[in-house]
Scaffold this motif. Structure first.
Motif, PDB file in Angstrom:
ATOM      1  N   UNK A  35       0.835  -1.212   0.000  1.00 29.19           N
ATOM      2  CA  UNK A  35       0.000   0.000   0.000  1.00 29.19           C
ATOM      3  C   UNK A  35       0.864   1.255   0.000  1.00 29.19           C
ATOM      4  N   UNK A  36       1.895   1.303   0.832  1.00 27.20           N
ATOM      5  CA  UNK A  36       2.772   2.477   0.852  1.00 27.20           C
ATOM      6  C   UNK A  36       3.518   2.644  -0.472  1.00 27.20           C
ATOM      7  N   UNK A  37       3.930   1.557  -1.080  1.00 26.78           N
ATOM      8  CA  UNK A  37       4.567   1.646  -2.391  1.00 26.78           C
ATOM      9  C   UNK A  37       3.627   2.172  -3.456  1.00 26.78           C
ATOM     10  N   UNK A  38       2.390   1.688  -3.470  1.00 28.15           N
ATOM     11  CA  UNK A  38       1.415   2.176  -4.444  1.00 28.15           C
ATOM     12  C   UNK A  38       1.079   3.646  -4.221  1.00 28.15           C
ATOM     13  N   UNK A  39       0.986   4.074  -2.965  1.00 29.08           N
ATOM     14  CA  UNK A  39       0.713   5.483  -2.671  1.00 29.08           C
ATOM     15  C   UNK A  39       1.872   6.368  -3.122  1.00 29.08           C
ATOM     16  N   UNK A  40       3.093   5.910  -2.917  1.00 29.76           N
ATOM     17  CA  UNK A  40       4.263   6.683  -3.349  1.00 29.76           C
ATOM     18  C   UNK A  40       4.297   6.809  -4.866  1.00 29.76           C
ATOM     19  N   UNK A  54      -4.820  15.812  -3.410  1.00 28.70           N
ATOM     20  CA  UNK A  54      -4.638  15.371  -2.029  1.00 28.70           C
ATOM     21  C   UNK A  54      -5.832  15.744  -1.161  1.00 28.70           C
ATOM     22  N   UNK A  55      -6.408  16.923  -1.384  1.00 28.15           N
ATOM     23  CA  UNK A  55      -7.601  17.317  -0.620  1.00 28.15           C
ATOM     24  C   UNK A  55      -8.784  16.413  -0.956  1.00 28.15           C
ATOM     25  N   UNK A  56      -8.959  16.089  -2.224  1.00 29.01           N
ATOM     26  CA  UNK A  56     -10.053  15.204  -2.627  1.00 29.01           C
ATOM     27  C   UNK A  56      -9.857  13.806  -2.053  1.00 29.01           C
ATOM     28  N   UNK A  57      -8.625  13.318  -2.068  1.00 26.21           N
ATOM     29  CA  UNK A  57      -8.349  11.988  -1.518  1.00 26.21           C
ATOM     30  C   UNK A  57      -8.618  11.949  -0.013  1.00 26.21           C
ATOM     31  N   UNK A  58      -8.236  13.017   0.694  1.00 22.14           N
ATOM     32  CA  UNK A  58      -8.487  13.063   2.130  1.00 22.14           C
ATOM     33  C   UNK A  58      -9.984  13.095   2.425  1.00 22.14           C
ATOM     34  N   UNK A  59     -10.732  13.889   1.687  1.00 20.76           N
ATOM     35  CA  UNK A  59     -12.180  13.956   1.894  1.00 20.76           C
ATOM     36  C   UNK A  59     -12.860  12.649   1.513  1.00 20.76           C
ATOM     37  N   UNK A  60     -12.419  12.036   0.444  1.00 29.11           N
ATOM     38  CA  UNK A  60     -12.990  10.760   0.016  1.00 29.11           C
ATOM     39  C   UNK A  60     -12.752   9.688   1.087  1.00 29.11           C
ATOM     40  N   UNK A  98     -18.003  17.658   2.320  1.00 25.56           N
ATOM     41  CA  UNK A  98     -17.992  17.896   0.874  1.00 25.56           C
ATOM     42  C   UNK A  98     -18.123  19.384   0.547  1.00 25.56           C
ATOM     43  N   UNK A  99     -18.979  20.086   1.282  1.00 24.40           N
ATOM     44  CA  UNK A  99     -19.133  21.532   1.062  1.00 24.40           C
ATOM     45  C   UNK A  99     -17.868  22.295   1.382  1.00 24.40           C
ATOM     46  N   UNK A 100     -17.196  21.922   2.470  1.00 20.25           N
ATOM     47  CA  UNK A 100     -15.930  22.569   2.824  1.00 20.25           C
ATOM     48  C   UNK A 100     -14.874  22.322   1.758  1.00 20.25           C
ATOM     49  N   UNK A 101     -14.813  21.103   1.252  1.00 25.26           N
ATOM     50  CA  UNK A 101     -13.838  20.773   0.213  1.00 25.26           C
ATOM     51  C   UNK A 101     -14.101  21.575  -1.055  1.00 25.26           C
ATOM     52  N   UNK A 102     -15.346  21.636  -1.489  1.00 26.79           N
ATOM     53  CA  UNK A 102     -15.671  22.382  -2.710  1.00 26.79           C
ATOM     54  C   UNK A 102     -15.411  23.867  -2.551  1.00 26.79           C
ATOM     55  N   UNK A 103     -15.743  24.436  -1.397  1.00 28.01           N
ATOM     56  CA  UNK A 103     -15.507  25.860  -1.156  1.00 28.01           C
ATOM     57  C   UNK A 103     -14.015  26.174  -1.150  1.00 28.01           C
ATOM     58  N   UNK A 104     -13.243  25.407  -0.412  1.00 29.55           N
ATOM     59  CA  UNK A 104     -11.809  25.655  -0.317  1.00 29.55           C
ATOM     60  C   UNK A 104     -11.108  25.459  -1.653  1.00 29.55           C
ATOM     61  N   UNK A 105     -11.437  24.397  -2.361  1.00 29.61           N
ATOM     62  CA  UNK A 105     -10.783  24.166  -3.653  1.00 29.61           C
ATOM     63  C   UNK A 105     -11.227  25.199  -4.680  1.00 29.61           C
TER      64      UNK A 105
END
Length: 116
Positions: A35-40, A54-60, A98-105
């Motif tokens: 998993x760490x290798x695939x993420x890298x 990265x923000x979308x991945x964290x929210x997802x 989701x609203x926070x992510x869309x507003x910030x991005x």
């Protein structure tokens, strides 16, 4: 890692006991390395708007945890997840993130100096 250790067990009666054990087993360590290798590799392939990805991945990931806690049943009536299941309010908790992510991005894209 606990899930990989549990799935590596052939005896279904010992599977939950193996997953409750805090010691990482062979399958858990192999899973962590993969998993760490695939993420890298995935992070190195992102060339533009890495911050947005990265923000979308964290929210997802966070929304996935909230949905899993809400919609799946537990094997035991007591545990760490029962506290969270009782305090989650749907759909407010999902829409707040989701609203926070869309507003910030949206603000970051709007005020991107390089695009002007």
């Amino acid at each position: 890692m606990d899930t990989a250790d549990g799935l590596g067990a052939t005896d279904s009666t010992r599977r939950l006991k193996i997953m409750q054990d805090s010691v990482a087993g062979t399958f858990g360590v192999m899973d962590a390395v993969v998993v760490l290798g695939l993420k890298t590799i995935a992070l190195s392939e992102i060339t533009s708007y890495r911050w947005l990805v990265l923000m979308i991945a964290a929210e997802w990931g966070r929304s996935g945890q909230v949905a899993a806690i809400t919609f799946y049943h537990y094997l035991k009536p007591t545990g760490k997840g029962v506290f969270h299941k009782q305090s989650i309010k749907l759909p407010q908790d999902l829409f707040l993130g989701l609203g926070s992510l869309l507003t910030l991005s949206g603000l970051l894209i709007l005020f991107d100096v390089h695009r002007w």
